[in-house]
Enzyme design. Structure first.
Site, short mmCIF file in Angstrom:
data_model
loop_
_atom_site.label_atom_id
_atom_site.label_comp_id
_atom_site.label_asym_id
_atom_site.label_seq_id
_atom_site.Cartn_x
_atom_site.Cartn_y
_atom_site.Cartn_z
N LYS A 126 0.94 -26.63 -31.83
CA LYS A 126 -0.34 -26.93 -32.47
C LYS A 126 -1.37 -25.85 -32.14
O LYS A 126 -2.02 -25.31 -33.04
CB LYS A 126 -0.85 -28.28 -32.00
CG LYS A 126 0.13 -29.44 -32.09
CD LYS A 126 0.52 -29.79 -33.49
CE LYS A 126 1.27 -31.12 -33.57
NZ LYS A 126 2.55 -31.14 -32.86
N ASP A 279 4.20 -24.33 -40.77
CA ASP A 279 3.88 -25.48 -41.61
C ASP A 279 2.60 -25.17 -42.38
O ASP A 279 1.57 -24.83 -41.78
CB ASP A 279 3.70 -26.73 -40.76
CG ASP A 279 5.01 -27.27 -40.22
OD1 ASP A 279 6.07 -26.78 -40.66
OD2 ASP A 279 4.98 -28.16 -39.36
N GLU A 287 0.65 -25.70 -38.41
CA GLU A 287 1.38 -25.59 -37.15
C GLU A 287 2.31 -24.38 -37.20
O GLU A 287 2.68 -23.90 -38.28
CB GLU A 287 2.22 -26.85 -36.88
CG GLU A 287 1.42 -28.11 -36.68
CD GLU A 287 2.29 -29.31 -36.32
OE1 GLU A 287 3.48 -29.11 -35.98
OE2 GLU A 287 1.78 -30.45 -36.40
#
Length: 325
Positions: A126, A279, A287
């Site tokens: 993250k 992502d 991410e």
């Protein structure tokens, strides 16, 4: 060139081979004539500062009725192995960090570790994305519930998630004025019997384009696979993760996708991150997955690719370079 390839992974007997990227890597390594060895997290050790592992010779086949055979494991000096694939799923907890420290000792002795142990420690999936704020939607990481509430009030609709999860677990979608917001923040931020140990939590502005899919873009040595797997939420679910019931549909990369990869790729190469999953929702990076990125088998099946083959081209080239040096 025949290599000895060891894989550190979750129990191989529990995987779903049609969707398991680690299994695709094993099939490709075996197809190339490399020798396979298997280990789990409990099979690593340090002896007088030297890395050891309890390794079992492994053979695989693409057959759901029986996809692997293991020989009796035995302890070996890990420095005897050419390649170590680090494919343990999150959470990245203390035990995972210790694994990387053992693997780093092997790397110092010349073993090719994919991905590099230091990068696995340093690049939280993250937080690492926040190295590239030009690619991201508005994002806050904090332990302060009041700051989180203010962020939600500013942006109206927000996604809250822990820093150490995977597969969509522990993720909440919340709107300004939601009476459940305080409870969500207590769940995510508070830790310990009385909430005395607060945990970092991420808040991101909700991206409506999630209805078209949360795209997984695989990047090999800084180069993107030309197709992404758009993981599309189903029914009333807002999460696209396949583990949360999302449907995977392959799509060509957009110009924006390629621009995001161009922003991230130099840092991936610098850190020795050979196999990474970005992502992307809509126009935004959310991410950067470095521990055990997936979706290779789905993309291979839909587009006739061999993503594991691309990875092993790089691994073999790196090993030849190391031996020449």
């Amino acid at each position: 060139m025949t290599l000895s390839v060891a894989v550190l992974m979750d129990p191989i007997g529990s995987i779903k081979i049609a969707k398991d990227t680690t299994f695709a890597m094993l099939l490709e390594a075996q197809r190339r004539g490399h020798r396979l060895f298997y280990l789990e997290q409990g099979d690593l050790a340090l002896r007088d500062g030297l890395p050891w592992a309890r390794l079992a010779a492994l053979s695989v086949r693409d057959d759901a009725s029986g996809w692997f055979m293991l020989e009796e494991p035995r302890w070996r000096d890990l420095r005897e192995i050419d390649v170590l694939l680090m494919r343990k799923d999150p959470p990245v907890d203390a035990q995972f960090i210790y694994d990387t420290m053992v693997a780093e000792q092997a790397e110092r002795a010349g073993v090719s570790v994919v991905n590099r142990p230091q990068a696995l420690r340093d690049c939280n999936e993250k937080l690492f994305a926040m190295h590239f704020p030009q690619c991201m939607a508005p994002t806050l990481v904090s332990r302060d519930a009041a700051e989180m509430r203010a962020f939600v009030a500013t942006h109206g609709e927000v996604v809250l998630k822990p820093l150490d999860g995977m597969g969509g677990r522990g993720i909440f979608r919340v709107s300004a004025g939601d009476t459940n917001l305080n409870s969500m923040l207590e769940t995510l931020i508070a830790a310990g019997p009385h909430g005395e140990h607060r945990q970092f939590t991420m808040a991101q502005k909700y991206i409506p384009e999630i209805t078209s899919g949360d795209k997984r873009i695989l990047v090999i040595d800084g180069e993107p696979v030309p197709y992404a797997l758009a993981r599309i939420p189903q029914g009333n679910e807002f999460r696209g993760n396949l583990a949360a019931g999302g449907r995977g549909v392959g799509v060509p990369l957009s110009e924006r996708d390629r621009w995001i990869v161009s922003q991230v790729a130099p840092e991936l190469r610098r850190r020795g991150l050979l196999f990474v999953g970005l992502d992307v929702i809509g126009d935004y990076l959310t991410e950067i997955n470095v521990t055990s990125p997936t979706c290779a088998r789905e993309l291979d099946a839909q587009f006739g690719l061999n993503i594991a083959g691309q990875l092993f081209d790089v691994i073999e080239r790196t090993r030849i370079g190391n031996r020449a040096a």
